[in-house]
Scaffold this motif. Structure first.
Motif, PDB file in Angstrom:
ATOM      1  N   MET A 169       0.840  -1.189   0.000  1.00 13.69           N
ATOM      2  CA  MET A 169       0.000   0.000   0.000  1.00 13.69           C
ATOM      3  C   MET A 169       0.879   1.245   0.000  1.00 13.69           C
ATOM      4  N   ASN A 170       0.785   2.061  -1.026  1.00 12.81           N
ATOM      5  CA  ASN A 170       1.565   3.281  -1.092  1.00 12.81           C
ATOM      6  C   ASN A 170       0.654   4.437  -1.444  1.00 12.81           C
ATOM      7  N   THR A 171       0.958   5.615  -0.920  1.00 10.03           N
ATOM      8  CA  THR A 171       0.128   6.773  -1.193  1.00 10.03           C
ATOM      9  C   THR A 171       0.342   7.234  -2.625  1.00 10.03           C
ATOM     10  N   PRO A 172      -0.686   7.307  -3.467  1.00  4.19           N
ATOM     11  CA  PRO A 172      -0.542   7.777  -4.831  1.00  4.19           C
ATOM     12  C   PRO A 172      -0.310   9.270  -4.859  1.00  4.19           C
ATOM     13  N   THR A 173       0.211   9.757  -5.975  1.00  5.71           N
ATOM     14  CA  THR A 173       0.544  11.176  -6.085  1.00  5.71           C
ATOM     15  C   THR A 173      -0.509  11.968  -6.835  1.00  5.71           C
ATOM     16  N   GLN A 174      -1.562  11.325  -7.286  1.00  4.73           N
ATOM     17  CA  GLN A 174      -2.588  12.037  -8.021  1.00  4.73           C
ATOM     18  C   GLN A 174      -3.916  12.007  -7.279  1.00  4.73           C
ATOM     19  N   GLU A 179      -9.364  -4.266  14.649  1.00  4.26           N
ATOM     20  CA  GLU A 179     -10.741  -3.753  14.481  1.00  4.26           C
ATOM     21  C   GLU A 179     -10.776  -2.236  14.587  1.00  4.26           C
ATOM     22  N   GLU A 180     -10.076  -1.693  15.575  1.00  2.00           N
ATOM     23  CA  GLU A 180     -10.079  -0.241  15.756  1.00  2.00           C
ATOM     24  C   GLU A 180      -9.446   0.460  14.560  1.00  2.00           C
ATOM     25  N   PHE A 181      -8.327  -0.067  14.083  1.00  2.00           N
ATOM     26  CA  PHE A 181      -7.654   0.545  12.947  1.00  2.00           C
ATOM     27  C   PHE A 181      -8.482   0.426  11.673  1.00  2.00           C
ATOM     28  N   CYS A 182      -9.040  -0.757  11.435  1.00  2.00           N
ATOM     29  CA  CYS A 182      -9.814  -0.957  10.207  1.00  2.00           C
ATOM     30  C   CYS A 182     -11.045  -0.063  10.169  1.00  2.00           C
ATOM     31  N   GLU A 183     -11.622   0.227  11.331  1.00  2.00           N
ATOM     32  CA  GLU A 183     -12.752   1.154  11.338  1.00  2.00           C
ATOM     33  C   GLU A 183     -12.311   2.540  10.906  1.00  2.00           C
ATOM     34  N   MET A 184     -11.139   2.982  11.362  1.00  2.00           N
ATOM     35  CA  MET A 184     -10.640   4.299  10.962  1.00  2.00           C
ATOM     36  C   MET A 184     -10.333   4.341   9.465  1.00  2.00           C
ATOM     37  N   VAL A 185      -9.798   3.234   8.937  1.00  2.00           N
ATOM     38  CA  VAL A 185      -9.535   3.158   7.493  1.00  2.00           C
ATOM     39  C   VAL A 185     -10.846   3.203   6.712  1.00  2.00           C
ATOM     40  N   THR A 186     -11.857   2.499   7.211  1.00  2.00           N
ATOM     41  CA  THR A 186     -13.163   2.496   6.551  1.00  2.00           C
ATOM     42  C   THR A 186     -13.770   3.890   6.549  1.00  2.00           C
ATOM     43  N   HIS A 214      -8.033   0.950  -6.440  1.00  2.00           N
ATOM     44  CA  HIS A 214      -6.620   1.298  -6.272  1.00  2.00           C
ATOM     45  C   HIS A 214      -6.443   2.464  -5.301  1.00  2.00           C
ATOM     46  N   ALA A 215      -7.309   3.480  -5.413  1.00  2.00           N
ATOM     47  CA  ALA A 215      -7.176   4.658  -4.549  1.00  2.00           C
ATOM     48  C   ALA A 215      -7.310   4.297  -3.086  1.00  2.00           C
ATOM     49  N   HIS A 216      -8.184   3.334  -2.772  1.00  2.00           N
ATOM     50  CA  HIS A 216      -8.413   2.952  -1.387  1.00  2.00           C
ATOM     51  C   HIS A 216      -7.363   1.954  -0.914  1.00  2.00           C
ATOM     52  N   HIS A 217      -6.918   1.086  -1.789  1.00  2.00           N
ATOM     53  CA  HIS A 217      -5.828   0.173  -1.462  1.00  2.00           C
ATOM     54  C   HIS A 217      -4.559   0.950  -1.128  1.00  2.00           C
ATOM     55  N   ASP A 218      -4.313   2.011  -1.884  1.00  2.00           N
ATOM     56  CA  ASP A 218      -3.053   2.742  -1.762  1.00  2.00           C
ATOM     57  C   ASP A 218      -3.077   3.834  -0.707  1.00  2.00           C
ATOM     58  N   MET A 219      -4.222   4.091  -0.078  1.00  2.00           N
ATOM     59  CA  MET A 219      -4.292   5.233   0.842  1.00  2.00           C
ATOM     60  C   MET A 219      -3.669   4.922   2.207  1.00  2.00           C
ATOM     61  N   VAL A 220      -3.452   3.657   2.536  1.00  2.00           N
ATOM     62  CA  VAL A 220      -2.820   3.312   3.807  1.00  2.00           C
ATOM     63  C   VAL A 220      -1.302   3.387   3.650  1.00  2.00           C
TER      64      VAL A 220
END
Length: 206
Positions: A1-6, A125-132, A170-176
Motif C-alpha cells: 500500500m503506497n500513497t498515490p501522487t494524483q 478492528e479499531e484501525f480498520c474502522e478508521m480506514v473504513t 486502487h485509490a483505497h488500497h493505496d491510501m494506507v
C-alpha cells in the motif's frame, strides 16, 4: 500500500497521533523495541500520543517511552476495562468513557492521524474502522501501518488479494501508508494526503 501522487489533497500538520497496539508484548523483542522507538520519536517531534490508556503490553511500553522523553500521552479507556487492561496511572490525561463505541469516537476526534503497531483483534478492528471511515469520507485523517519485522505482511497480502478480486479500488488500497521505520512513517504522515475519491456503490453492487 503506497500513497498515490494524483487526486490528492494535503492535510494539516500532525499534532496528535492515535496508535492502536497490543496489550501484550508479543513473542519478539522487535515489537517492544519498535514501540519504544516510536514513543521517543513522537516526543522528539512534539506529537502527542492518543492511545488505549493501558500500562501493559505494547501500550504501556509506548506510553512510558513518550513520557520518559518529555512527550504527552493521552489515554482513552472504557470504565469496564480500567481494571482489566490496568489503566496507566501517569498519563498526561486519561479519559474514562462508558463504552468501546465512545472510546473509538473520542480517539478519532482527538487524533489527526492513525497508526497501527503489532496487536491482535482489538487493534485490527479499531484501525480498520478508521480506514473504513477514511474510505467513506467520514474523516480526512491519514492511516498508517508500522510493519515491524514483517508482522503485517499477511494483512497487506490480503489487501492485495482484495484489490485483485475487485473488492478494493486502487485509490483505497493505496491510501494506507506503510513503513518499517517509525521515524520514516512519522515523516510521511507529516505531509500525508487523502484520496479525493470516496467509497462508491455501483449499480451492480446494490
Amino acid at each position: 500500500m503506497n500513497t498515490p501522487t494524483q487526486n490528492l489533497q494535503p492535510l494539516r500538520k500532525i499534532q496528535r497521533l492515535c496508535v492502536f497496539c497490543g496489550s501484550s508484548i508479543g513473542s519478539r523483542p522487535a515489537y517492544s523495541e519498535a514501540a519504544a522507538q516510536l514513543g521517543r520519536a513522537l516526543a522528539n517531534s512534539g506529537v502527542a500520543l492518543i492511545f488505549g490508556g493501558g500500562r501493559v503490553g505494547l501500550m504501556g511500553i509506548l506510553a512510558d517511552s513518550v513520557l520518559a522523553a518529555g512527550g504527552q500521552a493521552i489515554g482513552v479507556m472504557p470504565r469496564a476495562l480500567v481494571e482489566k487492561e490496568i489503566a496507566h496511572a501517569s498519563l498526561t490525561e486519561l479519559h474514562v468513557v462508558e463504552s468501546m463505541h465512545q472510546r473509538k469516537a473520542m480517539m478519532a476526534d482527538l487524533a489527526d492521524a492513525f497508526l497501527l503497531l503489532p496487536g491482535g483483534f482489538g487493534s485490527w478492528e479499531e484501525f480498520c474502522e478508521m480506514v473504513t471511515w477514511l474510505q467513506l469520507g467520514i474523516h480526512g485523517k491519514p492511516c498508517s501501518i508500522l510493519n515491524v519485522a514483517g508482522y503485517y505482511d499477511h494483512l497487506l497480502s490480503l489487501a492485495d488479494h482484495a484489490l485483485a478480486e475487485g473488492f478494493l479500488r486502487h485509490a483505497h488500497h493505496d491510501m494506507v501508508i506503510v513503513e518499517e521505520s517509525g521515524q520514516a512513517l512519522l515523516s510521511r504522515l507529516a505531509t500525508a494526503a487523502i484520496p479525493s475519491e470516496v467509497k462508491w456503490v455501483a449499480k451492480n453492487e446494490r
